[in-house]
Design an enzyme around this catalytic site. Structure first.
Site, PDB file in Angstrom:
ATOM      1  N   HIS A  25     -86.315-106.102  28.375  1.00  0.00           N
ATOM      2  CA  HIS A  25     -85.670-105.070  27.563  1.00  0.00           C
ATOM      3  C   HIS A  25     -84.165-105.300  27.468  1.00  0.00           C
ATOM      4  CE1 HIS A  25     -89.111-102.212  27.157  1.00  0.00           C
ATOM      5  NE2 HIS A  25     -89.513-102.831  28.265  1.00  0.00           N
ATOM      6  N   ASP A  27     -81.759-103.228  26.792  1.00  0.00           N
ATOM      7  CA  ASP A  27     -80.940-102.216  27.460  1.00  0.00           C
ATOM      8  C   ASP A  27     -81.165-102.185  28.964  1.00  0.00           C
ATOM      9  OD1 ASP A  27     -83.511-101.247  27.204  1.00  0.00           O
ATOM     10  OD2 ASP A  27     -82.937 -99.218  26.649  1.00  0.00           O
ATOM     11  N   HIS A 211     -97.087-101.528  25.045  1.00  0.00           N
ATOM     12  CA  HIS A 211     -96.981-101.114  26.444  1.00  0.00           C
ATOM     13  C   HIS A 211     -98.259-100.349  26.810  1.00  0.00           C
ATOM     14  CE1 HIS A 211     -92.641-101.978  26.385  1.00  0.00           C
ATOM     15  NE2 HIS A 211     -92.644-101.788  27.699  1.00  0.00           N
ATOM     16  N   GLU A 214     -99.403 -99.565  32.333  1.00  0.00           N
ATOM     17  CA  GLU A 214     -98.265 -99.438  33.238  1.00  0.00           C
ATOM     18  C   GLU A 214     -98.192 -98.001  33.743  1.00  0.00           C
ATOM     19  OE1 GLU A 214     -93.413-100.104  33.400  1.00  0.00           O
ATOM     20  OE2 GLU A 214     -94.363 -99.429  31.540  1.00  0.00           O
TER      21      GLU A 214
END
Length: 381
Positions: A25, A27, A211, A214
């Protein structure tokens, strides 16, 4: 894996080998020094103003067992990523840091909708990041290095902008964007809520990673495959919850080593048999509680509890990733060293993970073949 000179030499050996990163990622990977500098420029208050102390603070939060503390860092990183100049700088440094760690192909994911607070449009944000990625690759090339980087645009599950982000990705698909992702809270925001967006992607032939597995379990993985038409699973780790140990016995041929017989549920079998790639982030999975189901009751999670090795041994298509290098305090090389020392992998296994990731990447066939030759030549040597 064992070496005569210890893990420091192993780390340096692996750092120099070409690697592939699919789940990283933007960020979550700023340089601490850059974050401190940019925060000072805009008057944003950080928990620490010394870069080293800030990095330690984020690692401590990540290792605290609290997802809330793990996520604290992103309020700070996104705060300084609201202008074209800052996005460009962060993206450039992101690439340079990957290359310094031996990465030759990377897909960087980020959510443009989180970077509009100071007036940028979605297109301007994407263009700024692409300019930084290009600058980073050029900087690496000037030092006789090589790195290829593509953007994955993420839509945040808790907001209602998925179709807008899909259209954004499609507008930039020939300008650096290679695919689409959904991120954010997994539980309560299944891919089926964004079915129209995924249909558009499929119709326009732009690949998606989702995603899943998770922050939620097996049914989230199922929905990622069905509603999300996912070509890859972001993390995907909890698909291992669909695997049952049916019996174990001592194998006399292996000096009494315990051998397990397992049974795969229909989701796990589909993922394994179809070779759907799992973008596993080992350290992050330990930190965020993703592997809680595999940790003995009352014990603290460690990498040894991660089902990574079970998945690999059973033939799942696994890759190794960092997720958030700043927040988790990791590098891709460090993750490979940790897996080697925990599960006894040699160079052949670690090379497998690079080829798995490259073949599952959203690059074109010709580009994959070219990079595959570079990876195989280096790892075999």
């Amino acid at each position: 894996m064992t070496t005569s000179t210890g893990s420091a030499d192993l780390h340096e050996q692996l750092r120099q080998l070409p690697k592939v990163s699919l789940h990283d990622h933007l960020d979550g990977g700023l340089r601490p020094s850059t974050l401190v500098e940019l925060a000072a420029e805009i008057g944003h208050e950080l928990p620490e103003t010394d870069p080293d102390a800030l990095a330690v603070r984020f690692r401590q939060n990540a290792n605290s067992g609290s997802l809330e503390k793990y996520l604290e860092a992103f309020a700070h990183t996104t705060a300084v990523m609201q202008t074209a100049a800052n996005l460009r700088r962060v993206a450039r440094e992101f690439v340079e840091d990957l290359a310094a760690d031996g990465v030759i192909y990377a897909e960087v994911r980020w959510a443009p909708e989180q970077h509009l607070q100071q007036g940028l449009t979605l297109d301007e944000a994407v263009e700024a990041v692409q300019a930084g990625l290009n600058e980073g690759a050029e900087s690496v090339a000037q030092k006789d290095g090589i790195i290829v980087v593509g953007q994955l645009l993420s839509a945040m599950r808790q907001s209602d902008h998925s179709e807008e982000i899909v259209e954004l990705a499609l507008r930039h698909r020939d300008k650096g964007v290679v695919g689409f992702d959904i991120a954010g809270p997994e539980a309560g925001f299944p891919p089926s809520k964004f079915a129209a967006a995924f249909t558009t992607l499929a119709t326009r032939m732009l690949p998606a990673t989702v995603h899943a597995g998770e922050g939620d379990g097996v049914e989230s993985v199922r929905d990622a495959l069905v509603s999300g038409r996912a070509q890859r699973l972001g993390h995907g780790t909890r698909v291992a919850e669909d695997i049952s140990v049916v019996e174990s016995e001592q194998d006399p041929a292996e000096d009494g080593e315990e051998v397990f017989q397992v049974e795969l549920g229909e989701v796990a079998r589909w993922v394994r048999d179809r070779q759907v790639h799992l973008e596993v982030s080992p350290t992050s999975n330990v930190q965020t509680g993703t592997i809680a189901a595999f940790v003995p009751e009352g014990e603290e999670a460690t990498l040894a509890d991660h089902p990574f090795d079970m998945l690999y041994q059973l033939g799942f298509n696994v890759g190794v990733n960092t997720d958030n290098r700043l927040v988790s305090g990791v590098t891709l090389t460090g993750e490979l060293v940790a897996l080697a020392e925990t599960f006894g992998y040699g160079l052949a296994e670690l090379a497998d993970f690079q080829i798995n990731a490259l073949e599952a990447s959203f690059l074109g066939y010709e580009e994959r073949e070219a990079l595959s030759g570079i990876i195989l030549e280096a790892w075999n040597a």
